[in-house]
Design a protein around this motif. Structure first.
Motif, short mmCIF file in Angstrom:
data_model
loop_
_atom_site.label_atom_id
_atom_site.label_comp_id
_atom_site.label_asym_id
_atom_site.label_seq_id
_atom_site.Cartn_x
_atom_site.Cartn_y
_atom_site.Cartn_z
N ASP A 108 0.82 -1.22 0.00
CA ASP A 108 0.00 0.00 0.00
C ASP A 108 0.85 1.27 0.00
O ASP A 108 0.55 2.23 -0.72
CB ASP A 108 -0.94 0.02 1.21
CG ASP A 108 -2.19 -0.80 0.99
OD1 ASP A 108 -2.25 -1.55 0.00
OD2 ASP A 108 -3.13 -0.69 1.82
N ALA A 109 1.90 1.30 0.80
CA ALA A 109 2.72 2.52 0.91
C ALA A 109 3.41 2.83 -0.41
O ALA A 109 3.53 4.00 -0.81
CB ALA A 109 3.75 2.37 2.03
N VAL A 110 3.89 1.79 -1.10
CA VAL A 110 4.54 1.98 -2.40
C VAL A 110 3.54 2.52 -3.42
O VAL A 110 3.82 3.50 -4.13
CB VAL A 110 5.14 0.65 -2.91
CG1 VAL A 110 5.72 0.81 -4.31
CG2 VAL A 110 6.20 0.14 -1.94
N ILE A 111 2.38 1.90 -3.48
CA ILE A 111 1.36 2.31 -4.45
C ILE A 111 0.89 3.73 -4.16
O ILE A 111 0.77 4.57 -5.07
CB ILE A 111 0.16 1.33 -4.41
CG1 ILE A 111 0.62 -0.08 -4.80
CG2 ILE A 111 -0.96 1.81 -5.32
CD1 ILE A 111 -0.41 -1.16 -4.52
N GLU A 112 0.61 4.02 -2.90
CA GLU A 112 0.13 5.35 -2.54
C GLU A 112 1.13 6.44 -2.93
O GLU A 112 0.76 7.46 -3.53
CB GLU A 112 -0.16 5.42 -1.04
CG GLU A 112 -0.66 6.79 -0.59
CD GLU A 112 -1.04 6.84 0.87
OE1 GLU A 112 -1.32 7.96 1.36
OE2 GLU A 112 -1.08 5.78 1.52
N THR A 113 2.38 6.24 -2.59
CA THR A 113 3.39 7.26 -2.90
C THR A 113 3.57 7.41 -4.40
O THR A 113 3.68 8.54 -4.91
CB THR A 113 4.73 6.89 -2.25
OG1 THR A 113 4.56 6.82 -0.84
CG2 THR A 113 5.80 7.92 -2.58
N ALA A 114 3.61 6.31 -5.13
CA ALA A 114 3.78 6.39 -6.59
C ALA A 114 2.64 7.15 -7.25
O ALA A 114 2.87 7.99 -8.13
CB ALA A 114 3.89 4.98 -7.17
N ILE A 115 1.41 6.89 -6.81
CA ILE A 115 0.26 7.62 -7.37
C ILE A 115 0.28 9.08 -6.95
O ILE A 115 0.07 9.98 -7.76
CB ILE A 115 -1.06 6.94 -6.95
CG1 ILE A 115 -1.18 5.56 -7.60
CG2 ILE A 115 -2.26 7.81 -7.32
CD1 ILE A 115 -2.35 4.75 -7.12
N ALA A 116 0.57 9.32 -5.68
CA ALA A 116 0.57 10.70 -5.17
C ALA A 116 1.56 11.58 -5.89
O ALA A 116 1.31 12.78 -6.11
CB ALA A 116 0.87 10.69 -3.67
N ALA A 135 7.86 4.73 -8.32
CA ALA A 135 7.50 6.13 -8.61
C ALA A 135 8.13 6.57 -9.93
O ALA A 135 7.51 7.31 -10.70
CB ALA A 135 7.96 7.04 -7.47
N ARG A 136 9.34 6.11 -10.19
CA ARG A 136 10.00 6.45 -11.46
C ARG A 136 9.36 5.73 -12.64
O ARG A 136 9.19 6.31 -13.72
CB ARG A 136 11.49 6.09 -11.36
CG ARG A 136 12.30 7.07 -10.51
CD ARG A 136 13.71 6.57 -10.29
NE ARG A 136 14.57 7.62 -9.71
CZ ARG A 136 15.76 7.41 -9.19
NH1 ARG A 136 16.26 6.16 -9.14
NH2 ARG A 136 16.47 8.41 -8.71
N ILE A 137 9.01 4.46 -12.44
CA ILE A 137 8.40 3.71 -13.55
C ILE A 137 7.09 4.35 -13.97
O ILE A 137 6.84 4.55 -15.17
CB ILE A 137 8.18 2.24 -13.14
CG1 ILE A 137 9.51 1.50 -13.03
CG2 ILE A 137 7.28 1.53 -14.17
CD1 ILE A 137 9.39 0.09 -12.48
N ILE A 138 6.22 4.69 -13.02
CA ILE A 138 4.91 5.24 -13.41
C ILE A 138 5.07 6.60 -14.07
O ILE A 138 4.36 6.92 -15.03
CB ILE A 138 3.93 5.30 -12.20
CG1 ILE A 138 2.53 5.71 -12.65
CG2 ILE A 138 4.43 6.26 -11.12
CD1 ILE A 138 1.92 4.78 -13.68
N ARG A 139 6.02 7.40 -13.62
CA ARG A 139 6.23 8.70 -14.26
C ARG A 139 6.71 8.52 -15.70
O ARG A 139 6.24 9.22 -16.62
CB ARG A 139 7.23 9.53 -13.45
CG ARG A 139 6.64 10.08 -12.15
CD ARG A 139 7.72 10.66 -11.27
NE ARG A 139 8.31 11.88 -11.83
CZ ARG A 139 7.84 13.12 -11.64
NH1 ARG A 139 6.74 13.31 -10.91
NH2 ARG A 139 8.45 14.17 -12.16
#
Length: 258
Positions: A108-116, A135-139
């Motif tokens: 959850d913490a990884v997903i939340e931060t990446a989306i935020a 976070a880098r992959i999604i960007r």
């Protein structure tokens, strides 16, 4: 952990709350699945584990979930109408919708931060290695599919103007300096239609991985994007020729993030 197919079914059910026939909503649905594809491609090219590939896909599926409410309320993508990333985090993690997509809370913490942070101007404040990776992959995936959006979707849908009007506009001095100086464009600095167009091209400077740059180069995104519009304003035309050279060299030679 829920499989991706089940999570996608939940996402499709969520979309039933919105007007799928609306051009902007349709654009974002197609974009979401495009980002899933790009996230998978980046993660697989990097040789990541099956778990990380799955996590990259789930983050991509959910990264723009706040966009649909923004469009329903404001019919706009502009950041001053709603912080769509923050709204997505609110719905998923404050209101608990994430458990409809994933049965366990391990990541959850990884997903939340990446989306935020996926649409922040700069990626900052992440110390955890796995969180930073995703976070880098999604960007990167978001920007790569946005290249497709800017090539395939009507300019009127995301620019609010036709090609002729955009190409006749001037570029403000700061935007020109930043773009030619290999800098991303701050949203609040944009004034003219060409400022907005250049801000999308400057996405290449913010790609994190050599794998992402390879995808951009293989798809010839720099050339294709720049030549989607004819530039009838002389100074604009000169700047775009110079920018094409800068971006082509950057995409070809920039190094991977360590």
């Amino acid at each position: 952990m829920t499989d991706y197919t089940s999570a996608k079914a939940v996402f499709e059910s969520y979309l039933d709350n919105y007007d799928r026939e609306n051009d902007k909503v349709r654009l974002k649905i197609v974009h979401t699945y495009g980002v899933v594809e790009q996230s998978s491609e980046i993660a697989e090219r990097m040789g990541l584990s099956d778990e990380d590939v799955f996590l990259a896909r789930i983050i991509a599926l959910l990264h723009d979930i706040g966009r649909f409410e923004q469009l329903k309320r404001y019919d706009s993508f502009l950041p001053d109408t709603m912080d769509h990333a923050a709204y997505g985090v609110k719905v998923l993690f404050r209101e608990g919708m994430i458990r409809r997509f994933l049965t366990e809370d391990r990541w959850d913490a990884v997903i939340e931060t990446a989306i935020a942070k996926h649409s922040d101007f700069a990626l900052e404040g992440i110390d955890d290695e796995k969180t930073l990776l995703h976070a880098r992959i999604i960007r990167d995936a978001d920007k790569l599919d946005n290249c497709r959006v800017k090539l395939e979707d009507p300019l009127e849908t995301f620019m609010g103007a036709e090609a002729a009007e955009i190409g006749a506009a001037k570029i403000t001095a700061k935007i020109r300096r930043d773009a030619l100086g290999e800098k991303s464009i701050l949203s609040s600095d944009r004034v003219t239609l060409m400022d907005y167009w250049i801000s999308y091209l400057a996405y290449f400077y913010d790609l994190n991985f050599r794998e992402s740059l390879d995808i951009a180069e293989e798809n010839d995104y720099v050339h294709r994007l720049i030549h989607r519009i004819s530039y009838t304003e002389p100074e604009t035309a000169d700047t775009m020729a110079e920018l094409e050279y800068h971006l082509t060299e950057y995409v070809r030679h920039a190094k991977r993030t360590e």
